[in-house]
Design a protein around this motif. Structure first.
Motif, mmCIF file in Angstrom:
data_model
loop_
_atom_site.group_PDB
_atom_site.id
_atom_site.type_symbol
_atom_site.label_atom_id
_atom_site.label_comp_id
_atom_site.label_asym_id
_atom_site.label_seq_id
_atom_site.Cartn_x
_atom_site.Cartn_y
_atom_site.Cartn_z
ATOM 1 N N ARG A 221 26.887 19.864 5.271
ATOM 2 C CA ARG A 221 25.952 20.969 5.061
ATOM 3 C C ARG A 221 26.009 21.870 6.292
ATOM 4 O O ARG A 221 25.721 21.417 7.391
ATOM 5 C CB ARG A 221 24.543 20.440 4.835
ATOM 6 C CG ARG A 221 23.510 21.522 4.569
ATOM 7 C CD ARG A 221 22.137 20.929 4.276
ATOM 8 N NE ARG A 221 22.079 20.297 2.947
ATOM 9 C CZ ARG A 221 21.020 19.616 2.501
ATOM 10 N NH1 ARG A 221 19.953 19.453 3.285
ATOM 11 N NH2 ARG A 221 21.036 19.093 1.290
ATOM 12 N N THR A 247 14.642 21.523 10.837
ATOM 13 C CA THR A 247 13.241 21.564 10.386
ATOM 14 C C THR A 247 12.278 22.156 11.394
ATOM 15 O O THR A 247 11.185 22.604 11.016
ATOM 16 C CB THR A 247 12.758 20.140 10.062
ATOM 17 O OG1 THR A 247 12.786 19.345 11.260
ATOM 18 C CG2 THR A 247 13.617 19.502 8.985
ATOM 19 N N HIS A 261 13.701 8.005 5.415
ATOM 20 C CA HIS A 261 14.622 8.482 4.376
ATOM 21 C C HIS A 261 16.078 8.073 4.572
ATOM 22 O O HIS A 261 16.871 8.193 3.633
ATOM 23 C CB HIS A 261 14.509 10.002 4.258
ATOM 24 C CG HIS A 261 13.115 10.454 3.925
ATOM 25 N ND1 HIS A 261 12.569 10.306 2.670
ATOM 26 C CD2 HIS A 261 12.148 11.019 4.701
ATOM 27 C CE1 HIS A 261 11.322 10.775 2.676
ATOM 28 N NE2 HIS A 261 11.045 11.214 3.904
ATOM 29 N N ARG A 265 20.424 14.311 5.563
ATOM 30 C CA ARG A 265 20.235 15.090 4.336
ATOM 31 C C ARG A 265 18.894 14.760 3.670
ATOM 32 O O ARG A 265 18.103 15.655 3.345
ATOM 33 C CB ARG A 265 21.374 14.812 3.349
ATOM 34 C CG ARG A 265 21.248 15.602 2.039
ATOM 35 C CD ARG A 265 22.202 15.076 0.970
ATOM 36 N NE ARG A 265 23.591 15.182 1.359
ATOM 37 C CZ ARG A 265 24.318 16.293 1.179
ATOM 38 N NH1 ARG A 265 23.786 17.365 0.617
ATOM 39 N NH2 ARG A 265 25.588 16.304 1.547
ATOM 40 N N ALA A 266 18.653 13.471 3.490
ATOM 41 C CA ALA A 266 17.430 13.053 2.805
ATOM 42 C C ALA A 266 16.189 13.408 3.614
ATOM 43 O O ALA A 266 15.161 13.821 3.050
ATOM 44 C CB ALA A 266 17.472 11.555 2.529
ATOM 45 N N ASP A 269 15.677 17.269 3.375
ATOM 46 C CA ASP A 269 15.242 17.641 2.030
ATOM 47 C C ASP A 269 13.799 17.217 1.774
ATOM 48 O O ASP A 269 13.024 17.954 1.158
ATOM 49 C CB ASP A 269 16.164 17.004 0.984
ATOM 50 C CG ASP A 269 17.536 17.662 0.943
ATOM 51 O OD1 ASP A 269 17.703 18.746 1.566
ATOM 52 O OD2 ASP A 269 18.440 17.102 0.292
ATOM 53 N N HIS A 272 11.412 19.644 3.649
ATOM 54 C CA HIS A 272 11.274 20.945 2.995
ATOM 55 C C HIS A 272 10.531 20.820 1.658
ATOM 56 O O HIS A 272 9.803 21.755 1.260
ATOM 57 C CB HIS A 272 12.647 21.586 2.785
ATOM 58 C CG HIS A 272 13.257 22.069 4.055
ATOM 59 N ND1 HIS A 272 12.626 22.928 4.926
ATOM 60 C CD2 HIS A 272 14.474 21.796 4.631
ATOM 61 C CE1 HIS A 272 13.406 23.204 5.960
ATOM 62 N NE2 HIS A 272 14.533 22.513 5.812
ATOM 63 N N ALA A 273 10.681 19.698 0.988
ATOM 64 C CA ALA A 273 9.977 19.498 -0.277
ATOM 65 C C ALA A 273 8.478 19.322 -0.060
ATOM 66 O O ALA A 273 7.671 19.548 -0.979
ATOM 67 C CB ALA A 273 10.533 18.279 -1.003
#
Length: 275
Positions: A221, A247, A261, A265-266, A269, A272-273
């Motif tokens: 990413r 973040t 997590h 990546r996890a 994500d 942000h979620a």
């Protein structure tokens, strides 16, 4: 009649004479001068590498895998590249599979005559239930290794896409492979020692193939290894820094997100979620 290997670029006489009479500094500078030519040889075959990468990506997107087959230094380089994909990109260990003539024991100690068996490579691949979604890349500096020739020939016969990385033009392996990559680096510093420039060229091409494939498969990413395995302290610190940068959270919070997590990546994500 004995095969004439002297016609192979990889077997041609070194450009340097009387190596045993040189100073250490001279030897090192001469080796370095030869090594500098390798990336230019690789640059010439980027179009061929691009074609093969495209084929690999399209098959791996459908669940296919990438196999490397080789003997000696070439086989070891394939095993190294394959073994580094899971920790670097967080992929399963059977996505990229490196097979060496003589089996895993040959990684450390040469197995006599293993490379001369044309049937063994396909048997080695069959143990992994190879099928038509997969891709096989044969690696051989000389371009004439029977283990690799037989493996590619059998793969073709079973509808498996094939490629190769060799260091001589017009080799038997390149003629068998559907997507040949011929990186001609010329004479080795020590005549015939293909672990040197030829091995360097093969390593560079393998880096390019696996990295480009993993990027296209979404395992990178931006420019970060967001799925890397957090298997040691250095990698955990790197991951914390990556989460912080993505973040804006504190180091402590980034560490907590990673603990919760399991990957960059996890963690990113999930953050942000939640906002």
């Amino acid at each position: 009649m004995a095969e004439n290997l002297s016609k192979l670029a990889t077997e041609s006489d070194s450009n340097y004479l009387d190596l045993d009479k040189h100073s250490v500094e001279t030897i090192l500078r001469q080796i370095n001068a030869e090594d500098k030519t390798v990336p230019y040889s690789v640059e010439k075959v980027i179009p061929q590498i691009e074609k093969l990468v495209g084929q690999i990506v399209s098959r791996m997107e459908k669940g296919g895998r990438l196999f490397y087959i080789g003997a000696g230094t070439s086989g070891r380089l394939g095993v190294v590249d394959a073994s580094e994909c899971p920790p670097t990109y967080g992929v399963p260990h059977d996505w990229v599979i490196g097979l060496i003539a003589g089996g895993d024991g040959a990684i450390r100690k040469a197995v006599e005559n293993a490379e001369d068996d044309e049937q063994q490579a396909w048997l080695d691949m069959k143990a992994y239930d190879i099928d038509q979604n997969d891709v096989v890349i044969g690696i051989a500096a000389s371009g004439r290794t029977p283990y690799v020739i037989g493996g590619l020939r059998d793969a073709n016969a079973h509808g498996v896409l094939t490629g190769c990385i060799v260091c001589n033009e017009g080799s038997a392996i390149a003629q068998v492979a559907q997507y040949p990559i011929e990186v001609v680096v010329g004479p080795e510093y020590v005549t015939g020692s293909t672990r040197m420039k030829s091995g360097t060229a093969q390593k560079l091409v393998l880096n390019m193939i696996s990295t480009a494939v993993m990027i296209r498969l979404g395992r990178v990413r931006g420019n970060k290894m967001v799925d890397m395995a957090l298997s040691n302290h250095k990698l955990v610190l790197r991951a914390i820094r990556m989460v912080k940068e993505a973040t804006g959270v504190s180091e402590e919070k980034a560490s907590e997100l990673l603990d919760q997590h399991g990957s960059v990546r996890a963690a990113v994500d999930a953050f942000h979620a939640s906002i």
